[in-house]
Each structure stands twice: as structure tokens, then as C-alpha cells.
Design a protein around this motif. Sequence first.
Motif: not given
Length: 248
Positions: A48-59, A140-150
Motif C-alpha cells: 500500500l505504501q508503494a502504491q502511493s509513490v505512483v501518485t505522489e512522486s510527480a507531486q 524525469a528519471t524516476q517518473l520514466l522508471g515508474l512509467s515503464y513499470y506501470l
Amino acid sequence: MERSPRRLQLYTVFACISHSDSELRVFQMRQFRILSLFLPCLLILARLQAQSVVTESAQSTSDRASSDGASPEFSRSRQLIQQGKYDEAISELQRMSSSQPGMKGLSHELGVAYYKKADYPRAIDLLTQALREDSADREATQLLGLSYYLSGKPGEAIPRLEKVQGWLPRANVDASYILGQCYVQTQDYPLARQAFAKMFDLPPDSAASYLLTARMLFRQEFEPVAREYAEKAIALDPKLPLAHFLLG
């Protein structure tokens, strides 16, 4: 030696397991069912904590003020992103692209907007372009990694998320969980074990780490490797009842 908070979380589960006192072993057996549920709860919490990163990391990107060195023209689009008006923000940024081609930071801003909209393929294109323009762009590096994951491309996500993990001063549950899931999906189980162990500050070759990884693998139906890891946990600590429970 003082234990870290994450180590204390698992210490409450595993501390008694290796104790040699016979009364304590009787107590373990009586509490077996409770213990068998406790570890999955910890893993669910981490998920559940990890799921929050996909919405909070771009904040943090969309919240930055224009005075942080970026162009003040982006303040309007960032405000729209904060309000959840992603299409309006994208339209605003596209108008800027038409009137000011090659504007610095525009690919980054568009990439964030598409990421927040959950249009990950488009976000990947734009964030990749942003990194061509500025290879030191950590967001951009973090969001790119998360975009590939998602997007279901864990192999592409791994090198980006490994960079992010390297920037963190200490273990981060969110980053470790997502990176561990990428390793599982690419069948790199030893690295998955290391990532999951890092979640709770455990030695990667410990019985507890093998047990954690076995539980993760069973949940995702990687049963042959999960059984192997549970058996390894038992070999390292034969008094580990949760591992026996996983094996049935």
C-alpha cells in the motif's frame, strides 16, 4: 546495538523463532496462526505504501514554484495539474510548444502531465526526450522508471529505478518494493531478494529475507522458486514456523 525501526518491525515476528528455550517454542506453536498472518500484513502494508509513490512522486514536480529556476510560464500548467485538470494542462503546454518550439523544460512538463494522466506510453516518450535535454533530471528519471513499470515493462524500468535507489540515503520501502517487483517479473530472484530485504533492513542472505521473498513469490504464483526459497529459509533456520506454513 540499536535496531532501526524497520528491523524492529520484523524483529517482533522473528526474534522468538531462533530462541532455544523450550517454553518459548511451545508459545510459538500456540501463536503459530497469528504469526502466519502477521507477516502478510507487513507485506500488504508495504504494498500500500508503494502504491502511493505512483501518485505522489510527480507531486513535487508539479508543486514547484516558478522561482525555483524553471520558466515562470509553467506556473499555469502546474496549477492545472494540481487541480487534476490534466487535459487542460496538456493543451496549455502544447500551445506553448507551438508558439515557442524548443522551449527549455517543456518536454519535462509534458511528461509529468501525461504521467499524472496515466498515459504512460506518451509519458515515456516525453520523459525520454527530457532526459536527452538534461541527463541530470532526477525527477524525469524516476517518473520514466515508474512509467515503464506501470506499462508492464519491468526490464526497462529497472535501470532507471536502480538509479533512484542509489540516490536515496537509506532504504526506502516504496522504491525497494517496486524495484523488487520488477526483478520478480524479469525472473531475477536474487536481486528481488536483496530489494525486499532492504525494505526491512535485513541481511539479504538471512532466513528472514528468504522467507519474505518466498511469500512475495507465492502471492504472484511463482510457486517453484517460492518453494525453493522457503526451503532455503528452513535450511538456514529450521525453527522458522512461517516457512513450514508456506510449504504446507
